[in-house]
Design a protein around this motif. Structure first.
Motif, PDB file in Angstrom:
ATOM      1  N   ALA A  83      41.091  19.246 -21.338  1.00 21.58           N
ATOM      2  CA  ALA A  83      40.136  18.206 -20.940  1.00 21.58           C
ATOM      3  C   ALA A  83      39.173  17.882 -22.085  1.00 21.58           C
ATOM      4  O   ALA A  83      38.877  16.712 -22.343  1.00 21.58           O
ATOM      5  CB  ALA A  83      39.358  18.650 -19.706  1.00 21.58           C
ATOM      6  N   GLY A  84      38.719  18.891 -22.779  1.00 24.57           N
ATOM      7  CA  GLY A  84      37.826  18.671 -23.920  1.00 24.57           C
ATOM      8  C   GLY A  84      38.506  17.923 -25.047  1.00 24.57           C
ATOM      9  O   GLY A  84      37.911  17.054 -25.685  1.00 24.57           O
ATOM     10  N   SER A  85      39.768  18.242 -25.294  1.00 22.61           N
ATOM     11  CA  SER A  85      40.510  17.547 -26.351  1.00 22.61           C
ATOM     12  C   SER A  85      40.713  16.077 -26.018  1.00 22.61           C
ATOM     13  O   SER A  85      40.544  15.209 -26.876  1.00 22.61           O
ATOM     14  CB  SER A  85      41.874  18.213 -26.558  1.00 22.61           C
ATOM     15  N   LEU A  86      41.076  15.790 -24.776  1.00 23.26           N
ATOM     16  CA  LEU A  86      41.256  14.394 -24.378  1.00 23.26           C
ATOM     17  C   LEU A  86      39.945  13.618 -24.431  1.00 23.26           C
ATOM     18  O   LEU A  86      39.914  12.456 -24.847  1.00 23.26           O
ATOM     19  CB  LEU A  86      41.867  14.328 -22.976  1.00 23.26           C
ATOM     20  N   THR A  87      38.861  14.262 -24.038  1.00 19.98           N
ATOM     21  CA  THR A  87      37.556  13.616 -24.114  1.00 19.98           C
ATOM     22  C   THR A  87      37.161  13.356 -25.567  1.00 19.98           C
ATOM     23  O   THR A  87      36.630  12.291 -25.897  1.00 19.98           O
ATOM     24  CB  THR A  87      36.496  14.475 -23.418  1.00 19.98           C
ATOM     25  N   PHE A  88      37.443  14.320 -26.427  1.00 23.24           N
ATOM     26  CA  PHE A  88      37.129  14.148 -27.849  1.00 23.24           C
ATOM     27  C   PHE A  88      37.923  12.994 -28.440  1.00 23.24           C
ATOM     28  O   PHE A  88      37.378  12.170 -29.192  1.00 23.24           O
ATOM     29  CB  PHE A  88      37.422  15.444 -28.617  1.00 23.24           C
ATOM     30  N   ILE A  89      39.205  12.896 -28.117  1.00 19.69           N
ATOM     31  CA  ILE A  89      40.024  11.787 -28.609  1.00 19.69           C
ATOM     32  C   ILE A  89      39.479  10.461 -28.074  1.00 19.69           C
ATOM     33  O   ILE A  89      39.427   9.460 -28.794  1.00 19.69           O
ATOM     34  CB  ILE A  89      41.498  11.995 -28.225  1.00 19.69           C
ATOM     35  N   GLY A  90      39.053  10.445 -26.804  1.00 16.39           N
ATOM     36  CA  GLY A  90      38.470   9.233 -26.230  1.00 16.39           C
ATOM     37  C   GLY A  90      37.189   8.820 -26.934  1.00 16.39           C
ATOM     38  O   GLY A  90      36.960   7.632 -27.173  1.00 16.39           O
ATOM     39  N   VAL A  91      36.357   9.792 -27.282  1.00 19.15           N
ATOM     40  CA  VAL A  91      35.111   9.483 -27.988  1.00 19.15           C
ATOM     41  C   VAL A  91      35.407   8.943 -29.384  1.00 19.15           C
ATOM     42  O   VAL A  91      34.785   7.974 -29.837  1.00 19.15           O
ATOM     43  CB  VAL A  91      34.204  10.732 -28.059  1.00 19.15           C
ATOM     44  N   VAL A  92      36.368   9.548 -30.073  1.00 21.18           N
ATOM     45  CA  VAL A  92      36.725   9.077 -31.416  1.00 21.18           C
ATOM     46  C   VAL A  92      37.274   7.657 -31.354  1.00 21.18           C
ATOM     47  O   VAL A  92      36.922   6.810 -32.183  1.00 21.18           O
ATOM     48  CB  VAL A  92      37.735  10.040 -32.073  1.00 21.18           C
ATOM     49  N   LEU A  93      38.117   7.375 -30.377  1.00 22.62           N
ATOM     50  CA  LEU A  93      38.646   6.013 -30.245  1.00 22.62           C
ATOM     51  C   LEU A  93      37.580   5.017 -29.808  1.00 22.62           C
ATOM     52  O   LEU A  93      37.654   3.836 -30.142  1.00 22.62           O
ATOM     53  CB  LEU A  93      39.811   5.987 -29.261  1.00 22.62           C
ATOM     54  N   SER A  94      36.588   5.480 -29.059  1.00 21.58           N
ATOM     55  CA  SER A  94      35.546   4.557 -28.608  1.00 21.58           C
ATOM     56  C   SER A  94      34.662   4.080 -29.760  1.00 21.58           C
ATOM     57  O   SER A  94      34.006   3.045 -29.643  1.00 21.58           O
ATOM     58  CB  SER A  94      34.693   5.200 -27.517  1.00 21.58           C
ATOM     59  N   VAL A  95      34.655   4.803 -30.861  1.00 21.98           N
ATOM     60  CA  VAL A  95      33.904   4.356 -32.032  1.00 21.98           C
ATOM     61  C   VAL A  95      34.510   3.074 -32.590  1.00 21.98           C
ATOM     62  O   VAL A  95      33.810   2.226 -33.142  1.00 21.98           O
ATOM     63  CB  VAL A  95      33.889   5.474 -33.105  1.00 21.98           C
ATOM     64  N   LEU A  96      35.814   2.895 -32.394  1.00 19.60           N
ATOM     65  CA  LEU A  96      36.497   1.721 -32.926  1.00 19.60           C
ATOM     66  C   LEU A  96      36.321   0.478 -32.062  1.00 19.60           C
ATOM     67  O   LEU A  96      36.741  -0.609 -32.453  1.00 19.60           O
ATOM     68  CB  LEU A  96      37.993   2.027 -33.069  1.00 19.60           C
ATOM     69  N   ILE A  97      35.721   0.624 -30.894  1.00 16.47           N
ATOM     70  CA  ILE A  97      35.572  -0.498 -29.971  1.00 16.47           C
ATOM     71  C   ILE A  97      34.345  -1.317 -30.347  1.00 16.47           C
ATOM     72  O   ILE A  97      33.251  -0.790 -30.525  1.00 16.47           O
ATOM     73  CB  ILE A  97      35.425   0.009 -28.522  1.00 16.47           C
ATOM     74  N   GLU A  98      34.548  -2.608 -30.442  1.00 12.42           N
ATOM     75  CA  GLU A  98      33.418  -3.514 -30.664  1.00 12.42           C
ATOM     76  C   GLU A  98      32.842  -3.895 -29.306  1.00 12.42           C
ATOM     77  O   GLU A  98      33.553  -3.927 -28.308  1.00 12.42           O
ATOM     78  CB  GLU A  98      33.892  -4.756 -31.400  1.00 12.42           C
ATOM     79  N   PRO A  99      31.560  -4.195 -29.225  1.00  8.07           N
ATOM     80  CA  PRO A  99      30.958  -4.552 -27.938  1.00  8.07           C
ATOM     81  C   PRO A  99      31.609  -5.764 -27.279  1.00  8.07           C
ATOM     82  O   PRO A  99      31.698  -5.852 -26.064  1.00  8.07           O
ATOM     83  CB  PRO A  99      29.496  -4.826 -28.287  1.00  8.07           C
ATOM     84  N   ASP A 100      32.087  -6.713 -28.081  1.00 11.59           N
ATOM     85  CA  ASP A 100      32.745  -7.890 -27.521  1.00 11.59           C
ATOM     86  C   ASP A 100      34.018  -7.519 -26.760  1.00 11.59           C
ATOM     87  O   ASP A 100      34.350  -8.137 -25.755  1.00 11.59           O
ATOM     88  CB  ASP A 100      33.090  -8.896 -28.622  1.00 11.59           C
ATOM     89  N   GLN A 101      34.724  -6.501 -27.246  1.00  7.91           N
ATOM     90  CA  GLN A 101      35.945  -6.067 -26.569  1.00  7.91           C
ATOM     91  C   GLN A 101      35.633  -5.492 -25.196  1.00  7.91           C
ATOM     92  O   GLN A 101      36.364  -5.726 -24.237  1.00  7.91           O
ATOM     93  CB  GLN A 101      36.681  -5.027 -27.405  1.00  7.91           C
ATOM     94  N   LEU A 102      34.559  -4.750 -25.088  1.00  9.06           N
ATOM     95  CA  LEU A 102      34.184  -4.158 -23.806  1.00  9.06           C
ATOM     96  C   LEU A 102      33.738  -5.229 -22.818  1.00  9.06           C
ATOM     97  O   LEU A 102      34.040  -5.144 -21.630  1.00  9.06           O
ATOM     98  CB  LEU A 102      33.076  -3.122 -24.005  1.00  9.06           C
TER      99      LEU A 102
END
Length: 113
Positions: A83-102
């Motif tokens: 669970a921690g690994s998946l959350t960490f991967i999600g956090v790392v990928l969320s850095v690549l998200i621009e606010p317009d995409q959300l």
């Protein structure tokens, strides 16, 4: 020199649990990749990254919930690591998200503020 005495360390033969955890983690990432390819046709291209991050957070939350239900300590630790690994991967990928995409993922109403 008591710290050099390693005779009290007992080697365990439970290496199969770690191997299962690695296989489980690889399987979940493979399922996430397949789900990403399936989501690609449903959501716009700009909203793909937020959808994948949401998927990773949801799978991480399910793994953490399963760890809380699990009674054995060894399996609980493996599920919490997953669970921690998946959350960490999600956090790392969320850095690549621009606010317009959300914003495109959530949808914008036509109402004025």
């Amino acid at each position: 020199m008591a710290f050099l005495d390693r005779s009290h360390i007992v080697l365990t033969s439970d290496r199969a649990i770690g191997a299962r955890g690695k296989e489980l983690f690889a399987g979940i990432l493979l399922v996430a990749l397949i789900a990403t390819l399936g989501i690609r046709n449903v959501v716009p291209t700009d909203a793909l990254a937020p959808a994948v991050v949401t998927l990773l957070f949801a799978v991480g939350a399910v793994a953490a919930a399963f760890a809380l239900v699990c009674r054995r300590d060894r399996f609980r630790i493996a599920w919490l690591d997953l669970a921690g690994s998946l959350t960490f991967i999600g956090v790392v990928l969320s850095v690549l998200i621009e606010p317009d995409q959300l914003i495109r993922l959530c949808g914008v109403s036509d109402q004025s503020e």
